[in-house]
Scaffold this active site. Structure first.
Site, short mmCIF file in Angstrom:
data_model
loop_
_atom_site.label_atom_id
_atom_site.label_comp_id
_atom_site.label_asym_id
_atom_site.label_seq_id
_atom_site.Cartn_x
_atom_site.Cartn_y
_atom_site.Cartn_z
N GLU A 197 0.77 -1.05 -0.10
CA GLU A 197 0.11 -0.02 -0.29
C GLU A 197 1.24 1.57 0.04
O GLU A 197 2.18 1.03 0.29
CB GLU A 197 -0.89 0.00 0.99
CG GLU A 197 0.04 -0.09 2.40
CD GLU A 197 -1.11 0.71 3.44
OE1 GLU A 197 -1.69 2.02 3.22
OE2 GLU A 197 -0.97 0.63 4.91
N LYS A 203 -3.01 -1.11 15.63
CA LYS A 203 -2.84 -0.76 16.94
C LYS A 203 -3.98 -0.67 18.15
O LYS A 203 -4.56 -0.18 17.95
CB LYS A 203 -2.58 1.24 16.33
CG LYS A 203 -1.46 1.10 15.56
CD LYS A 203 -1.26 2.30 14.47
CE LYS A 203 -2.48 2.31 12.87
NZ LYS A 203 -2.27 1.24 12.46
N1 PSU Z 1 -1.58 2.28 10.44
C1 PSU Z 1 -0.42 2.68 10.09
N2 PSU Z 1 0.13 3.56 9.42
C2 PSU Z 1 -0.71 3.73 8.11
C3 PSU Z 1 -2.02 3.60 8.31
C4 PSU Z 1 -2.77 2.04 9.19
O1 PSU Z 1 0.26 2.16 11.10
O2 PSU Z 1 -0.72 4.68 6.98
C5 PSU Z 1 -2.93 3.24 7.12
C6 PSU Z 1 -3.55 2.63 6.07
O3 PSU Z 1 -3.02 2.73 4.57
C7 PSU Z 1 -4.52 1.90 6.36
C8 PSU Z 1 -5.40 3.58 6.67
O4 PSU Z 1 -5.89 1.46 5.06
O5 PSU Z 1 -4.46 3.77 7.15
C9 PSU Z 1 -6.86 3.14 7.55
O6 PSU Z 1 -6.94 4.60 7.38
P1 PSU Z 1 -8.38 4.31 8.68
O7 PSU Z 1 -8.74 4.21 9.66
O8 PSU Z 1 -8.81 6.56 7.87
O9 PSU Z 1 -9.38 3.74 7.60
#
Ligand code: PSU
Ligand code: MN
Length: 305
Positions: free
Chosen positions: A26, A160
């Site tokens: 990603e 996390k």
């Molecule tokens: N967790 C991380 N680093 C990131 C992300 C999540 O430690 O960069 C990013 C990933 O691309 C994940 C996105 O798919 O955040 C999730 O965002 P949201 O919670 O807005 O769906």
């Protein structure tokens, strides 16, 4: 369905045609998840890890409206340096394409593109999940709903601790997404190996993960698989140490009224500052660890498809 408008790099196109192992990556972690220049250095290092483990890396992004699969250094550097790149998830991936813009793909959007391209395995750092307070905010990452419907194997270091980890696991179970903990009896919590939550399924080798994926395919199961790979012991930040930074970051976000797509990038940035960069060092270590395992799983799947 008309043919999806994918722009495969020559290397990825050849690997897929030859049925060689490929690992999707990603790019939101590059544009929104890490600061410059660690984001570019990490993206390049991750590609190297995948190659050394015998697979071809395929970073995914929308660049000038093109759905690119397999990015060269210039494209990665563009995403790493730019400040105005979109964060594209399932809902707005098509908007990025039709409007001719440039956007990084989240876990959810990367899964969609990987599936279209015929890539079975995908490595990331951590997935989005159910946010704390979701019972009032309704903030649940699309990563979870995409896992529920798109048959791609996602290797991540768990969820996390800034999320509501028990609710995240409940959501995945409800939607039929298997959570495979790799060589661990516990679900990992990203920066820490331990979340206190038991592993729904434990598997210990890439071959076993490949056999599990094949067994699901034979049953016609259409959901994805989450492989939760704990951060190496030497790199982890104990839960007790990261917790105060997480609590303070969440309090800041609430005070500043951060909502929607901005929440996860904001919290990651705030935790980085509050840990004096320690969270970033751990993040880099765990994503490389995930890239290696994803490549090993892709190799195992390619050996007996
Ligand atoms: N967790 C991380 N680093 C990131 C992300 C999540 O430690 O960069 C990013 C990933 O691309 C994940 C996105 O798919 O955040 C999730 O965002 P949201 O919670 O807005 O769906
Ligand atoms: Mn959200």
């Amino acid at each position: 369905m008309s043919r999806p408008p994918l722009a495969l790099s020559p290397e990825v196109a050849k690997a897929l045609a030859d049925r060689k192992p490929v690992v999707a990556l990603e790019t939101t972690i590059v544009s929104h998840g890490m600061p410059w220049p660690d984001n570019l250095d990490t993206a390049l290092a991750v590609e190297d890890v995948v190659r050394r483990a015998g697979a071809v890396p395929a970073a995914i992004a929308v660049i000038g409206g093109k759905l690119r699969v397999g990015l060269d250094r210039a494209a990665l550097e563009g995403l790493a340096r730019a400040k105005d790149v979109l964060k594209l998830s399932s809902a707005d991936l098509a908007y990025g394409v039709m409007s001719g813009q440039t956007g990084a793909t989240t876990v959810a959007a990367t899964m969609i593109v990987a599936k279209l391209a015929g890539i079975q395995v995908f490595a990331t750092g951590g997935i989005g999940g159910v946010h704390r307070g979701a019972e009032t905010s309704f903030d649940i990452s699309t990563d979870l709903t995409e896992l529920a419907r798109t048959a791609v194997v996602v290797v991540a270091a768990g969820a996390k601790a800034l999320l509501d980890v028990p609710k995240t696991l409940e959501f995945l179970e409800t939607h039929g997404v298997p959570v495979v903990c790799y060589r661990s009896d516990e679900f990992p919590a990203f920066w820490s190996r331990s979340s206190g939550l038991p592993a729904p399924i434990r598997l210990d080798t890439p071959d076993d993960v490949a056999r599990f994926v094949r067994a699901r395919r034979e049953l016609g199961l259409s959901a994805g698989v989450l492989v939760a790979n704990p951060i190496p012991t030497a790199d982890e930040i104990p839960a007790s140490e990261i917790r105060p930074a997480i609590e303070a970051a969440i309090a800041d976000a609430v005070r500043e009224g951060i909502a929607g797509k901005a929440v996860t990038p904001y919290l990651l940035g705030a935790i980085l500052k509050k840990t004096g960069g320690k969270s970033l060092t751990a993040n880099i270590a765990l994503i490389k660890n995930n890239a290696r395992l994803a490549a090993e799983i892709a190799v195992a799947l390619a050996a007996t498809p």
